[in-house]
Design a protein around this motif. Structure first.
Motif, short mmCIF file in Angstrom:
data_model
loop_
_atom_site.label_atom_id
_atom_site.label_comp_id
_atom_site.label_asym_id
_atom_site.label_seq_id
_atom_site.Cartn_x
_atom_site.Cartn_y
_atom_site.Cartn_z
N TYR A 171 -11.49 6.76 11.34
CA TYR A 171 -10.64 5.85 10.57
C TYR A 171 -11.21 5.62 9.18
O TYR A 171 -12.39 5.30 9.02
CB TYR A 171 -10.49 4.51 11.31
N ARG A 172 -10.37 5.80 8.19
CA ARG A 172 -10.77 5.54 6.80
C ARG A 172 -9.91 4.43 6.24
O ARG A 172 -8.69 4.56 6.18
CB ARG A 172 -10.63 6.81 5.95
N SER A 173 -10.55 3.34 5.87
CA SER A 173 -9.79 2.18 5.42
C SER A 173 -9.19 2.43 4.03
O SER A 173 -9.88 2.89 3.14
CB SER A 173 -10.70 0.96 5.36
N PRO A 174 -7.92 2.09 3.86
CA PRO A 174 -7.32 2.22 2.52
C PRO A 174 -7.73 1.07 1.59
O PRO A 174 -7.34 1.05 0.44
CB PRO A 174 -5.81 2.19 2.80
N PHE A 175 -8.50 0.09 2.08
CA PHE A 175 -8.89 -1.05 1.24
C PHE A 175 -10.30 -1.50 1.58
O PHE A 175 -10.83 -1.17 2.65
CB PHE A 175 -7.91 -2.21 1.42
N GLU A 228 -1.12 6.80 1.73
CA GLU A 228 -2.43 6.23 2.05
C GLU A 228 -2.45 5.74 3.49
O GLU A 228 -3.41 5.96 4.23
CB GLU A 228 -2.66 5.04 1.09
N LEU A 229 -1.38 5.07 3.88
CA LEU A 229 -1.31 4.52 5.23
C LEU A 229 -1.17 5.62 6.28
O LEU A 229 -1.71 5.53 7.38
CB LEU A 229 -0.14 3.54 5.34
N ARG A 271 -2.42 8.49 6.22
CA ARG A 271 -3.63 9.31 6.31
C ARG A 271 -4.36 9.11 7.63
O ARG A 271 -5.01 10.00 8.15
CB ARG A 271 -4.56 8.95 5.14
N ASN A 272 -4.23 7.90 8.20
CA ASN A 272 -4.93 7.60 9.45
C ASN A 272 -4.08 7.85 10.70
O ASN A 272 -4.56 7.66 11.82
CB ASN A 272 -5.40 6.14 9.45
N ALA A 273 -2.84 8.23 10.52
CA ALA A 273 -1.98 8.42 11.71
C ALA A 273 -2.42 9.67 12.47
O ALA A 273 -2.72 10.69 11.86
CB ALA A 273 -0.53 8.54 11.27
N PRO A 274 -2.45 9.60 13.80
CA PRO A 274 -2.91 10.75 14.59
C PRO A 274 -1.96 11.96 14.45
O PRO A 274 -2.40 13.10 14.57
CB PRO A 274 -2.91 10.24 16.03
N MET A 319 0.84 -1.20 0.00
CA MET A 319 0.00 0.00 0.00
C MET A 319 0.88 1.25 0.00
O MET A 319 1.97 1.25 0.57
CB MET A 319 -0.85 -0.01 1.26
N TYR A 340 -10.77 -11.10 5.72
CA TYR A 340 -9.90 -9.97 5.39
C TYR A 340 -10.72 -8.68 5.34
O TYR A 340 -11.70 -8.59 4.59
CB TYR A 340 -9.22 -10.21 4.04
N TYR A 388 -2.69 4.62 14.05
CA TYR A 388 -4.00 5.07 13.57
C TYR A 388 -4.96 5.07 14.73
O TYR A 388 -4.68 4.52 15.80
CB TYR A 388 -4.52 4.17 12.43
#
Lengths: 114, 488
Positions: free
Chosen positions: B98-102, A77-78, A80-83, A73, B200, B328
């Motif tokens: 939280y926004r899932s990337p998948f 993108e990953l 984006r969710n980090a605080p 990924m 998953y 996250y």
């Protein structure tokens, strides 16, 4: 068995679970946990000495997949969710003792990652 | 009311040109608009995305292309199943943004089959609850009586299907979380065999127990969705490589008469009297629909709750260790002098609700040194006994039937005591413990305090015997169409 929960203090469990329990909620939490744990003692009625523990509902055999590289990924993108982020990194509070910054790496105190 | 109550009726209509995907989506959005403030079934609605997807499907069909078996049917997804659209919060403040990337594999397969994801539906936090009340975004209400719970943890899913706010919904079931709300809301809910549908993208609660399953208004719709979602997924090593039956076709084929086992505990003084009566009527109807009924012994059923409430919290305490506020999810405001460990502990105290904290503490306790053997290992052994007891029962019958729950939908706030709440799961946990498949099927109503409340009967069958379950359910549905709300 009977006083199992009393021996372990709520504080010990909370520390193991990395949960801060407010003094105001401790009494009720403990009371409800004791009730639930009491109900679990039902299992003592069963004759279990020669029974093999069943760890999983999956009756199938373990399977090894081919080791095939796949696209990972995107970092953006990953993140984006980090605080909290700094550039392409996740920002965390300081974890190294301030007084020992010039010391050798092995003496750094990485406190309690769960 | 939606113009079509089932996926099969809608798909037939859209293929015949009597409606369009866009009309169906607009009708669904209008229903959500009219009813959601009263029910709180939806956490998020994807208005623009759903309309755009419907337009694409209509254009696709206008060119003569196949829109897939779902042909634009609007389907909602439980908030603990990952979607790239909107948020995936699992009913928790911890994952509020939280926004899932998948997409979860199950969701991806539905979209590939032509489903339109219309929104995310509320659930008990991380799937931990039997009523829909343990949700950081407010309790969901039962469409049959809004003073009552819809059942949980797939609370919004069952309420949305029952109220006609979508054609079907996808829930998850760790100890009854699809079947219980299906029963309370008068809809069909299937918990497939462990490993039948990929996990998953399902937010982990009890990984050896968790299953994704459909909630629908008809057995045929459940068969269709199950068929689409089932099958091996390289991303979930516990997903089965077994072939998937053509459930949709097979359920319509006349099969041999089924033999159904009724355990003595199916009628119990722990049940509401009205539940015992409704169950007796359901057994009569199974008999009338051609099934042979035999008595079976399943005394171990009573140990299911104690087994479950050791194993599920143990697995949860481990699974939920990932929520530490670092990569996250919610993070507490840093306070001067805090250690990293203090930050974890405050983050988790702020992010988790009461029931989740209780289960994490309980799981930590049963896994801790000195108690591991007395609780956890004991529960694993009891799990083996329950599994073996099912094997014995299924050597004598095709499926076992019980009520899905000991009571119909209860009033919001009525079961604040955790022990009383956990008792809602007494008939459902055993299927998860053993890994077998099970479903709840609408089987009449119970009159209580001026309300007409749905009653659900539970069918349980051996691993990978979904076809048996669905066939029996289809036979009953056909002989009693009013039970499934399918009159006229």
């Amino acid at each position: 068995m009977h006083d199992a929960f009393h021996e372990k203090t709520l504080a010990t469990l909370a520390r193991l679970a990395r949960l801060r329990i407010d003094p105001g909620e401790a009494a009720e939490l403990r009371e409800k946990l004791e009730l639930v744990i009491e109900s679990l003692r039902r299992l003592d009625e069963l004759e279990l000495d020669d029974v093999e523990p069943m760890t999983h509902a999956d009756a199938g055999r373990n399977r090894l997949d081919e080791d095939v590289p796949e696209p990972a990924m995107a970092v953006d993108e990953l993140l984006r969710n980090a605080p909290a982020t700094e550039g392409r990194h996740i920002a965390v509070p300081k974890v190294i003792d301030a007084g020992r910054e010039d010391g050798d790496e092995s003496s750094h105190d990485h406190r309690g990652r769960p | 009311m939606l113009p079509y109550r089932t996926i099969s009726a809608y798909v037939e209509a859209v293929r015949a040109g009597r409606t369009t995907a866009r009309q169906m989506v607009d009708a669904t959005l209008a229903q959500i608009d009219a009813q959601n403030s009263r029910l709180n079934a939806y956490r998020e609605v994807f208005t623009e995305e759903a309309r755009a997807a419907a337009n694409r499907i209509d254009e696709h069909m206008a060119r003569g292309a196949d829109p897939g078996p779902l042909a634009g049917a609007p389907i909602s997804i439980k908030d603990n199943i990952a979607t790239t659209l909107g948020r995936t919060s699992a009913g928790s403040k911890m994952l509020a943004d939280y926004r899932s990337p998948f997409n979860a594999t199950a969701v991806e397969r539905l979209i590939d089959a032509g489903a339109i994801i219309i929104g995310k539906v509320q659930c008990d936090e991380f799937g931990m609850g039997s009523s829909g009340e343990n949700c950081a975004f407010g309790p969901t209400r039962n469409p049959h009586d809004t003073d009552r719970v819809p059942g949980g943890s797939s609370s919004g899913a069952a309420a949305a299907v029952a109220a006609g706010l979508c054609l079907a919904s996808i829930g998850s079931d760790t100890g009854g979380s699809v079947r219980l709300p299906a029963s309370f809301c008068g809809v069909v809910g299937v918990k497939p065999t462990y490993g039948r549908v990929s996990r998953y993208g399902l937010v982990a609660y009890g990984s050896s127990l968790d299953c994704i399953g459909p909630i629908t208004n008809s057995v045929a719709d459940a068969a269709q969705l199950l068929q689409i979602m089932s099958g091996h997924d390289p991303r979930d090593s516990t997903s089965s490589t077994r072939d998937v039956f053509d459930f949709t076709k097979e359920i319509e084929r006349p099969g041999k008469p089924m033999r159904l086992g009724v355990p003595k505990k199916a009628r119990s003084d722990k049940n509401d009297d009205a539940v015992n009566d409704a169950f007796a009527r359901a057994v009569d109807h199974f008999r009338a629909s051609g099934a042979e009924i035999i008595d079976v012994d399943f005394g171990l059923a009573d140990y299911g709750l104690a087994t479950y409430y050791v194993l599920a919290p143990a697995e949860a305490s481990s699974n939920l260790a990932r929520y530490d506020g670092i990569r996250y999810g919610h993070r507490a405001e840093p306070v001067a002098g805090d250690s990293l460990e203090d930050l974890y502990a405050r983050t988790r105290a702020e992010g988790f609700g009461e029931e989740v904290k209780r289960r994490i503490m309980l799981g930590t306790f049963v896994l801790s040194a000195g108690y591991h053997d007395a609780y956890y290992v004991k529960a694993l052994k009891a799990r083996r006994l329950i599994h073996d007891a099912f094997t014995e029962v299924f050597s004598r019958c095709d499926a076992m039937i019980t009520p899905t729950a000991s009571m119909p939908a209860f009033r919001i706030g009525e079961r604040a005591d955790p022990i009383r709440m956990y008792q809602c799961d007494r008939y459902t946990v055993n299927a998860n413990i053993a890994g077998i498949c099970a479903m709840s099927l609408p089987a009449g109503t119970i009159e209580q305090d001026g309300s007409s409340l749905p009653f659900g009967v539970q069918l349980q069958a051996p691993v990978f015997a979904e076809m048996t379950l669905l066939r029996i359910a289809r036979q009953l549905e056909e002989s009693q169409p009013s039970w499934a709300g399918r009159e006229s």
